[in-house]
Design a protein around this motif. Structure first.
Motif, PDB file in Angstrom:
ATOM      1  N   UNK A 152       0.830  -1.208   0.000  1.00 46.56           N
ATOM      2  CA  UNK A 152       0.000   0.000   0.000  1.00 46.56           C
ATOM      3  C   UNK A 152       0.860   1.253   0.000  1.00 46.56           C
ATOM      4  N   UNK A 153       0.489   2.206  -0.863  1.00 47.65           N
ATOM      5  CA  UNK A 153       1.140   3.517  -0.889  1.00 47.65           C
ATOM      6  C   UNK A 153       0.583   4.332   0.272  1.00 47.65           C
ATOM      7  N   UNK A 154       1.457   4.737   1.215  1.00 47.31           N
ATOM      8  CA  UNK A 154       0.974   5.270   2.486  1.00 47.31           C
ATOM      9  C   UNK A 154       1.500   6.656   2.839  1.00 47.31           C
ATOM     10  N   UNK A 155       2.377   7.224   2.022  1.00 49.07           N
ATOM     11  CA  UNK A 155       3.033   8.480   2.403  1.00 49.07           C
ATOM     12  C   UNK A 155       3.262   9.323   1.157  1.00 49.07           C
ATOM     13  N   UNK A 156       3.242  10.664   1.289  1.00 48.89           N
ATOM     14  CA  UNK A 156       3.513  11.527   0.132  1.00 48.89           C
ATOM     15  C   UNK A 156       4.850  11.261  -0.543  1.00 48.89           C
ATOM     16  N   UNK A 157       5.827  10.703   0.195  1.00 48.00           N
ATOM     17  CA  UNK A 157       7.125  10.396  -0.417  1.00 48.00           C
ATOM     18  C   UNK A 157       7.113   9.067  -1.169  1.00 48.00           C
ATOM     19  N   UNK A 166       3.709   0.358   2.785  1.00 51.16           N
ATOM     20  CA  UNK A 166       3.555  -0.566   3.901  1.00 51.16           C
ATOM     21  C   UNK A 166       2.877  -1.809   3.360  1.00 51.16           C
ATOM     22  N   UNK A 167       3.312  -2.954   3.838  1.00 50.79           N
ATOM     23  CA  UNK A 167       2.767  -4.230   3.375  1.00 50.79           C
ATOM     24  C   UNK A 167       1.820  -4.809   4.415  1.00 50.79           C
ATOM     25  N   UNK A 168       0.719  -5.367   3.932  1.00 51.11           N
ATOM     26  CA  UNK A 168      -0.191  -6.165   4.766  1.00 51.11           C
ATOM     27  C   UNK A 168      -0.228  -7.560   4.161  1.00 51.11           C
ATOM     28  N   UNK A 169       0.021  -8.568   4.968  1.00 54.34           N
ATOM     29  CA  UNK A 169      -0.049  -9.949   4.477  1.00 54.34           C
ATOM     30  C   UNK A 169      -0.497 -10.869   5.594  1.00 54.34           C
ATOM     31  N   UNK A 180     -14.003   0.088  -2.066  1.00 50.86           N
ATOM     32  CA  UNK A 180     -13.785  -0.531  -3.362  1.00 50.86           C
ATOM     33  C   UNK A 180     -12.735  -1.612  -3.230  1.00 50.86           C
ATOM     34  N   UNK A 181     -11.815  -1.642  -4.181  1.00 47.31           N
ATOM     35  CA  UNK A 181     -10.771  -2.668  -4.138  1.00 47.31           C
ATOM     36  C   UNK A 181      -9.399  -2.094  -3.806  1.00 47.31           C
ATOM     37  N   UNK A 182      -9.163  -0.828  -4.155  1.00 49.40           N
ATOM     38  CA  UNK A 182      -7.799  -0.292  -4.114  1.00 49.40           C
ATOM     39  C   UNK A 182      -7.594   0.852  -3.139  1.00 49.40           C
ATOM     40  N   UNK A 183      -8.522   1.073  -2.216  1.00 47.92           N
ATOM     41  CA  UNK A 183      -8.341   2.159  -1.248  1.00 47.92           C
ATOM     42  C   UNK A 183      -8.671   1.664   0.158  1.00 47.92           C
ATOM     43  N   UNK A 241       0.170   8.206  12.740  1.00 46.52           N
ATOM     44  CA  UNK A 241       1.483   8.755  13.122  1.00 46.52           C
ATOM     45  C   UNK A 241       2.433   8.816  11.935  1.00 46.52           C
ATOM     46  N   UNK A 242       3.505   9.588  12.096  1.00 45.22           N
ATOM     47  CA  UNK A 242       4.577   9.616  11.111  1.00 45.22           C
ATOM     48  C   UNK A 242       4.218  10.224   9.777  1.00 45.22           C
ATOM     49  N   UNK A 243       3.166  11.050   9.734  1.00 48.59           N
ATOM     50  CA  UNK A 243       2.780  11.674   8.476  1.00 48.59           C
ATOM     51  C   UNK A 243       2.144  10.736   7.471  1.00 48.59           C
ATOM     52  N   UNK A 244       1.693   9.563   7.933  1.00 43.04           N
ATOM     53  CA  UNK A 244       1.064   8.608   7.024  1.00 43.04           C
ATOM     54  C   UNK A 244      -0.269   9.158   6.526  1.00 43.04           C
ATOM     55  N   UNK A 245      -0.575   8.855   5.277  1.00 44.89           N
ATOM     56  CA  UNK A 245      -1.828   9.312   4.678  1.00 44.89           C
ATOM     57  C   UNK A 245      -3.021   8.618   5.328  1.00 44.89           C
ATOM     58  N   UNK A 246      -4.153   9.325   5.345  1.00 46.26           N
ATOM     59  CA  UNK A 246      -5.375   8.729   5.870  1.00 46.26           C
ATOM     60  C   UNK A 246      -5.966   7.747   4.858  1.00 46.26           C
ATOM     61  N   UNK A 247      -5.772   8.019   3.570  1.00 51.65           N
ATOM     62  CA  UNK A 247      -6.244   7.137   2.506  1.00 51.65           C
ATOM     63  C   UNK A 247      -5.049   6.430   1.870  1.00 51.65           C
ATOM     64  N   UNK A 248      -4.983   5.125   2.007  1.00 49.82           N
ATOM     65  CA  UNK A 248      -3.927   4.336   1.404  1.00 49.82           C
ATOM     66  C   UNK A 248      -4.391   3.795   0.058  1.00 49.82           C
ATOM     67  N   UNK A 249      -3.492   3.741  -0.920  1.00 54.12           N
ATOM     68  CA  UNK A 249      -3.810   3.225  -2.256  1.00 54.12           C
ATOM     69  C   UNK A 249      -3.039   1.939  -2.495  1.00 54.12           C
TER      70      UNK A 249
END
Length: 206
Positions: free
Chosen positions: A133-138, A142-145, A184-187, A195-203
């Motif tokens: 998942x894309x989790x930060x503006x940079x 982060x992986x979920x498995x 949906x499927x991708x958000x 914390x840590x500036x992580x986005x509220x919406x992960x892609x």
């Protein structure tokens, strides 16, 4: 790269995120990652299209050389195997994909995992949240498995399902419990501030 470096072989140790060893494969370091993926498909069983490989947390590109990743530990390269999700959206047919069928289903038009592969994924406790998942503006990820969030720096937390498409888990940095919902499927949308500036919406990246 010198001819000597091109002739080097590496022992690729393929593991799941939990550390379970899935395969050990010897490859020349100047071969493409796609060749390694074909070997994994033969020896471990995950179709190439369903594979996402990480080396040191970095996604590996099929057209890149193995020598571009590392470092190796005494000739060993440790690679993490992620399984892609059971559905990949597509606006039209993009060619055959081993283990997938192109059709219109419950998620719309796209590639759906074949029944056999879907049963295989279910047998290893696949989760709807699994992926990178894309989790930060940079553009960090982060992986979920298998029901576990891998926050990085060794921090992990287990997912607890509270409703279809919704889970809670312990946040890093002692921030208590967070709740997320699959849209949906991708958000993946989180309640509150992470914390840590992580986005509220992960892609979903893969």
């Amino acid at each position: 790269m010198s001819e000597a470096a091109a002739s080097l072989h590496v022992q690729v140790v393929v593991t799941s995120l939990s550390g379970e060893e899935r395969a050990v494969i010897n490859k020349p370091s100047d071969q493409d990652v796609s060749a390694l993926q074909n070997d994994i498909a033969r020896e471990e069983g995950t179709p190439v299209w369903q594979q996402q490989l990480l080396c040191g947390g970095i996604p590996m590109a099929g057209a890149s050389k193995l020598s571009e990743y590392g470092p190796c530990d005494e000739g060993r390269m440790y690679v993490t195997l992620l399984r892609r999700s059971t559905f990949s959206p597509a606006s039209g047919f993009e060619g055959s994909r081993p283990g997938y069928s192109f059709k219109t289903g419950e998620h719309g038009l796209g590639y759906y995992m074949d029944d056999y592969e879907e049963r295989r994924a279910a047998a290893v406790d696949a989760q709807p949240y699994d992926g990178c998942w894309l989790v930060h503006p940079d553009e960090s990820t982060i992986v979920i498995e298998d029901g576990t969030v891998f926050w990085g720096d060794g921090a992990t937390s287990a997912i607890s399902a509270v409703a279809p498409g919704t889970f809670t888990t312990t946040l890093p940095e002692r921030r208590g419990t967070g709740a997320a919902q699959l849209v949906g499927h991708n958000q993946l949308t989180w309640e509150g501030t992470l914390p840590g500036g992580l986005l509220q919406d992960w892609t979903r990246r893969v």
